[in-house]
Design an enzyme around this catalytic site. Structure first.
Site, mmCIF file in Angstrom:
data_model
loop_
_atom_site.group_PDB
_atom_site.id
_atom_site.type_symbol
_atom_site.label_atom_id
_atom_site.label_comp_id
_atom_site.label_asym_id
_atom_site.label_seq_id
_atom_site.Cartn_x
_atom_site.Cartn_y
_atom_site.Cartn_z
ATOM 1 N N CYS A 167 10.092 -18.776 18.315
ATOM 2 C CA CYS A 167 9.930 -18.076 19.676
ATOM 3 C C CYS A 167 10.226 -18.948 20.664
ATOM 4 O O CYS A 167 9.446 -19.978 20.937
ATOM 5 C CB CYS A 167 8.324 -17.636 19.550
ATOM 6 S SG CYS A 167 8.065 -16.946 21.282
ATOM 7 N N LYS B 85 -5.190 -9.819 29.254
ATOM 8 C CA LYS B 85 -4.449 -11.178 29.499
ATOM 9 C C LYS B 85 -3.700 -10.936 30.741
ATOM 10 O O LYS B 85 -3.100 -10.025 31.062
ATOM 11 C CB LYS B 85 -3.517 -11.039 28.135
ATOM 12 C CG LYS B 85 -2.926 -12.354 27.914
ATOM 13 C CD LYS B 85 -1.966 -12.208 26.595
ATOM 14 C CE LYS B 85 -0.788 -12.868 26.678
ATOM 15 N NZ LYS B 85 -0.090 -13.168 25.589
ATOM 16 N N CYS C 154 7.140 -19.694 23.283
ATOM 17 C CA CYS C 154 6.099 -20.515 22.860
ATOM 18 C C CYS C 154 6.610 -22.218 22.412
ATOM 19 O O CYS C 154 5.900 -23.044 22.231
ATOM 20 C CB CYS C 154 5.738 -20.061 21.572
ATOM 21 S SG CYS C 154 4.685 -18.677 21.719
ATOM 22 N N LYS D 65 3.132 -11.083 33.166
ATOM 23 C CA LYS D 65 4.005 -10.256 34.039
ATOM 24 C C LYS D 65 4.138 -9.032 33.905
ATOM 25 O O LYS D 65 4.478 -8.188 34.500
ATOM 26 C CB LYS D 65 5.277 -11.211 33.967
ATOM 27 C CG LYS D 65 5.428 -12.622 34.802
ATOM 28 C CD LYS D 65 6.829 -13.160 35.212
ATOM 29 C CE LYS D 65 6.560 -14.113 35.865
ATOM 30 N NZ LYS D 65 7.253 -15.466 35.198
ATOM 31 N N HIS E 51 -2.012 -22.675 35.414
ATOM 32 C CA HIS E 51 -1.486 -23.953 35.725
ATOM 33 C C HIS E 51 -2.567 -24.718 36.615
ATOM 34 O O HIS E 51 -3.011 -25.765 36.599
ATOM 35 C CB HIS E 51 -0.411 -23.793 36.196
ATOM 36 C CG HIS E 51 0.709 -23.262 35.520
ATOM 37 N ND1 HIS E 51 1.635 -22.101 35.586
ATOM 38 C CD2 HIS E 51 0.870 -23.420 34.160
ATOM 39 C CE1 HIS E 51 2.035 -21.978 34.757
ATOM 40 N NE2 HIS E 51 2.046 -22.458 33.537
ATOM 41 N N HIS F 279 3.931 -13.626 22.810
ATOM 42 C CA HIS F 279 4.724 -13.209 24.183
ATOM 43 C C HIS F 279 5.226 -11.805 23.777
ATOM 44 O O HIS F 279 6.039 -11.742 23.228
ATOM 45 C CB HIS F 279 5.731 -14.173 24.517
ATOM 46 C CG HIS F 279 5.494 -15.433 24.524
ATOM 47 N ND1 HIS F 279 5.058 -16.686 24.096
ATOM 48 C CD2 HIS F 279 5.181 -15.778 26.142
ATOM 49 C CE1 HIS F 279 5.042 -17.534 24.761
ATOM 50 N NE2 HIS F 279 4.764 -17.083 25.993
ATOM 51 N N CYS G 256 7.430 -11.954 18.926
ATOM 52 C CA CYS G 256 6.261 -12.813 19.125
ATOM 53 C C CYS G 256 4.961 -12.108 19.290
ATOM 54 O O CYS G 256 4.947 -11.062 20.131
ATOM 55 C CB CYS G 256 6.577 -13.860 19.987
ATOM 56 S SG CYS G 256 5.067 -14.947 20.335
ATOM 57 N N HIS H 159 1.221 -20.638 38.183
ATOM 58 C CA HIS H 159 0.233 -19.467 38.675
ATOM 59 C C HIS H 159 -1.240 -20.018 38.257
ATOM 60 O O HIS H 159 -1.407 -21.327 38.066
ATOM 61 C CB HIS H 159 0.475 -18.269 37.813
ATOM 62 C CG HIS H 159 0.488 -18.483 36.168
ATOM 63 N ND1 HIS H 159 -0.594 -18.795 35.444
ATOM 64 C CD2 HIS H 159 1.638 -18.686 35.320
ATOM 65 C CE1 HIS H 159 -0.436 -18.868 34.330
ATOM 66 N NE2 HIS H 159 0.940 -18.940 34.127
HETATM 67 N N1 MSP Z 1 4.646 -26.988 28.310
HETATM 68 C C1 MSP Z 1 3.574 -26.810 27.588
HETATM 69 C C2 MSP Z 1 2.585 -27.845 27.422
HETATM 70 C C3 MSP Z 1 3.047 -29.170 26.821
HETATM 71 S S1 MSP Z 1 2.048 -30.309 27.177
HETATM 72 C C4 MSP Z 1 2.734 -31.674 26.144
HETATM 73 C C5 MSP Z 1 3.014 -25.526 27.792
HETATM 74 N N2 MSP Z 1 3.191 -25.176 29.240
HETATM 75 S S2 MSP Z 1 2.690 -23.927 29.937
HETATM 76 O O1 MSP Z 1 3.376 -23.948 31.399
HETATM 77 O O2 MSP Z 1 3.109 -22.785 29.425
HETATM 78 O O3 MSP Z 1 1.154 -24.001 30.000
HETATM 79 C C6 MSP Z 1 0.480 -24.934 30.626
HETATM 80 C C7 MSP Z 1 -1.066 -24.849 30.385
HETATM 81 O O4 MSP Z 1 -1.280 -23.556 31.356
HETATM 82 C C8 MSP Z 1 -1.440 -24.491 29.187
HETATM 83 O O5 MSP Z 1 -2.654 -25.562 28.877
HETATM 84 C C9 MSP Z 1 -2.036 -23.102 29.317
HETATM 85 O O6 MSP Z 1 -3.080 -22.824 28.437
HETATM 86 C C10 MSP Z 1 -2.400 -23.088 30.601
HETATM 87 N N3 MSP Z 1 -2.551 -21.437 31.144
HETATM 88 C C11 MSP Z 1 -1.344 -20.586 31.055
HETATM 89 N N4 MSP Z 1 -1.924 -19.399 31.313
HETATM 90 C C12 MSP Z 1 -3.400 -19.555 31.481
HETATM 91 C C13 MSP Z 1 -4.517 -18.784 31.673
HETATM 92 N N5 MSP Z 1 -4.119 -17.390 32.035
HETATM 93 N N6 MSP Z 1 -5.614 -19.259 31.925
HETATM 94 C C14 MSP Z 1 -6.002 -20.758 31.724
HETATM 95 N N7 MSP Z 1 -4.665 -21.591 31.641
HETATM 96 C C15 MSP Z 1 -3.653 -20.977 31.138
HETATM 97 O O7 MSP Z 1 2.225 -24.739 27.282
#
Ligand code: MSP
Length: 680
Positions: free
Chosen positions: A137, A319, A140, A322, A21, A164, A161, A18
């Site tokens: 969790c 935040k 997380c 979903k 990412h 979450h 959590c 999303h």
């Molecule tokens: N798999 C772990 C990271 C492992 S790195 C060795 C993880 N994955 S994640 O898919 O949950 O998140 C990846 C990145 O997306 C994180 O840096 C997280 O901060 C970022 N984001 C997820 N939601 C976000 C927002 N709403 N806004 C900005 N970035 C966010 O954590």
């Protein structure tokens, strides 16, 4: 030759990507492009984190094997990165790293083996076997201490959590390998103190330091294979699976050749390490505490720096989740917006390090004002005038323009300094100060009047040359942030060299070649029709793809699928069967979430009876309670009451249900209808 290595976090393969990412990829992509433009041999990594219980559960829920689940998410990711111009082919990432790659297994095992052999600064074994007792969790992928979870209401209840919302934690009580993190506190503090830029921004560095000063607990770094099988086995003890964060963090070095000769030959660990890690603030601890400690223990050089950005929130500052149904799906972004507008908005709107708010309307407004009316308008009117008044050729300019050249060069320097400090928003402000200046110059000089008088030809040429030369500078400056738009602009300006090959620091005023033919003038940033786009987005929103995450469904859905017999063929009912169901029109008087039940809403519904009905509906992930108040709904009024989560449900609201997830859409009326009216 100088080298540089930048990484995004690798994304969990349990659900589809999303905006959050996409944002980290846009940031790293921009950093990588500017480095390349400046002649630095740059390696840019992104990818997926594919192991662990959360992926295992998501796979199970979606009827896939964990590998199929990971492949499915990776396919989607790759399609999206291609469509957003972030893949290798479009000058983006160099590797899409996957933790299921065999060379990664080898590298992670090598890191583990090195740590096992090490003594900590206090002379203890860095890894030891013990027993873990505590809460975990899954989303997380983290163990939670008492101050990191909501305590259960009853002594035998399960904590949830804090991050979450409503996800029940898993109880873990089993043999585990531990990393002796507790012995690395002082060494870590030395790093933060001697390298003030190691963790950025400063506010985050302070947080990390106070966390470490508070004392570090040893970290459980394995689970029994019988509890978590989807992961990398602990070397020489296959009954244990490595903790997914140990596995995932190590991707940053295995990707470039740590622990695998072949990979090392192709990319080069020595060549590119150490990396700049860009991460969200939510995962800073893993990167700024655990990861450097693992590396120290293994005797590997620490990362160049870890920079943490804030979170995207919705326009109301909530935040993105979903549960609230306010996540920003990539399909929707891609369908309605250009990558230029998305990149510009993300980099301009979020002050790096702080949280930012993302709204489609704000995106449209910014795109229309700064891009369509700002840069887009400047380029199209400049080029159109060159087309009309100068026979489509760059006119000769004045050789000496110290004032304007100085202004533009200062803005360029500011741009680069801000960019270097990851202050993207301020870098863009510096670039836009140039646009404002040139706009003003054109408005004041009125080239359309100058063109009417042949005696003014010299002045007209000078004005248009200034505008075109400024556009060349802007096109080079903005390449890293908006590559597609910059390339288009370069083509329209008729530049011989593409902006990706020009170091912004090397720009010199007056190098735009007079006499060069301009290209076809086309709008680079088309204006977005706000009303139309918003209505399309609102209509298409429910059709966004969703992908089940790992949390198992516990509450019943509000609706039931069409009845079918054992062969799957729909069976007919008599009219009397239908008449048995007392369907009534109701109006929602109040709606609230049910504690510890993330799918349920508790509704009070007026059916024109003595008392309102209390009805529980499994729609909380799709409807915000406040928005339901006053809404007309259809209620099955003669359903036998039943208790759910301690509340009696006196009926059922009717909703359509569609998609893999059974997304509910409440039935309602477009005309006025009194409460209590019967449906026949
Ligand atoms: N798999 C772990 C990271 C492992 S790195 C060795 C993880 N994955 S994640 O898919 O949950 O998140 C990846 C990145 O997306 C994180 O840096 C997280 O901060 C970022 N984001 C997820 N939601 C976000 C927002 N709403 N806004 C900005 N970035 C966010 O954590």
């Amino acid at each position: 030759m100088k080298t540089f290595y930048v990484t995004t976090p690798i994304y969990y393969a349990n659900s589809l990507p999303h905006l959050g990412h996409l944002y980290t990829m846009i940031v790293c992509d921009s950093i990588a492009r500017l480095k390349r433009q400046r002649g630095v041999d740059t390696y840019f990594l992104t990818g997926t984190d594919e192991h662990g219980i959360n992926i295992e559960r998501a796979a199970q829920k979606n009827g896939r094997t964990p590998q199929q689940q990971a492949d499915h998410v990776v396919d989607y990711f790759k399609r999206m990165t291609r469509e957003f111009g972030l893949d290798t082919e479009h000058g983006g990432y160099d590797i899409f790293m996957r933790t299921t790659a065999p060379f990664h297994y080898e590298g992670v095992s090598e890191l583990w083996r090195r740590i096992v052999k090490t003594k900590t600064p206090k002379g203890n074994d860095a890894i030891y076997k013990g027993h873990y007792e505590g809460w975990f969790c899954a989303p997380c992928a983290a163990y939670k201490t008492e101050d990191e979870y909501n305590k259960p209401a009853t002594p035998d209840g399960v904590p949830t959590c804090l991050v979450h919302e409503n996800t029940p934690l898993d109880r873990v009580s089993e043999e585990s390998y531990f990393f002796r993190l507790g012995d690395y506190g002082d060494a870590l503090l030395d790093v933060y103190e001697s390298r003030p830029d190691f963790v950025r921004p400063e506010s985050r560095r302070n947080e990390v330091m106070s966390f470490v000063r508070g004392g570090l607990q040893d970290l459980s770094v394995s689970r029994l294979k019988t509890s978590v099988s989807w992961g990398i086995p602990v070397p020489d003890d296959p009954n244990h699976t490595m903790y997914v964060w140990f596995d995932a963090l190590t991707n940053y070095i295995t990707a470039i050749g740590f622990g695998n000769e072949e990979r090392d030959r192709v990319v080069g660990f020595e060549k590119y390490w150490p990396a700049l890690h860009v991460v969200g603030k939510d995962i800073l601890r893993f990167h700024a505490v655990y990861w450097p400690a693992f590396l120290m223990a293994a005797g590997v050089e620490l990362p160049r720096a870890i920079v943490a950005h804030g979170m995207w929130l919705d326009p109301n500052g909530r935040k993105l989740s979903k549960t609230l149904g306010n996540t920003i799906e990539l399909e929707v972004l891609h369908k309605h917006f250009s990558i230029n507008a998305i990149r510009y908005f993300c980099l301009r709107e979020m002050v790096f390090g702080q949280d930012g708010r993302f709204g489609y309307e704000a995106l449209i407004d910014r795109s229309n004002s700064d891009l369509a009316s700002g840069l887009g308008n400047l380029s199209s009117r400049t080029l159109t005038m060159i087309g009309n008044y100068c026979d489509r050729k760059i006119p000769p300019g004045q050789a000496d323009e110290p004032e304007l050249a100085g202004f533009v060069a200062t803005a360029r320097d500011q741009f680069l300094t801000h960019f270097e400090n990851l202050a993207f928003s301020r870098a863009l402000e510096a670039a836009w100060s140039v646009i404002a200046r040139i706009d003003k110059m054109i408005t004041e000089a009125k080239p359309w009047d100058l063109a009417k008088d042949e005696n003014q030809r010299h002045t007209l040429n000078a004005v248009l040359y200034r505008a075109a030369e400024t556009l060349r500078w802007l096109c080079v400056l903005l390449y890293s942030m908006m590559p597609e738009a910059s390339m288009k602009l370069a083509k329209q300006l008729g530049l011989a060299e593409t902006p990706d090959k020009i170091d912004p620091a090397s720009l010199k005023w007056g190098e735009l070649r007079a006499g060069a033919a301009i290209g076809d003038v086309q709008p680079i940033f088309p204006r977005i029709d706000k009303t139309k786009t918003m209505s399309e987005i609102n209509q298409s929103a429910p059709a966004q793809p969703t992908e089940a995450a790992g949390t198992p469904a516990t509450e019943p859905a509000a609706t039931h699928a069409t009845q079918a017999d054992a062969t799957g063929v729909a069976t007919f009912i008599e009219i009397d069967d239908f008449a048995k169901v007392d369907l009534r029109v109701g109006q929602v008087l109040s709606a609230e979430r049910v504690p510890k039940a993330d799918k349920l809403l508790l509704l009070k519904i007026d059916l024109n009876e003595e008392q309102p009905r209390q009805v529980l509906a499994g729609i909380a992930q799709y409807y915000e309670p406040e928005k339901l108040i006053g809404r007309k709904v259809v209620v099955v009024a003669n359903l036998k009451p039943r208790k759910l989560r301690g509340f009696e449900s006196q009926g059922m609201v009717v909703a359509a249900s569609y998609g893999e997830e059974g997304q509910p859409v409440l039935a309602t009326f477009t005309e006025d209808v009194p409460n209590g009216a019967r449906l026949k």
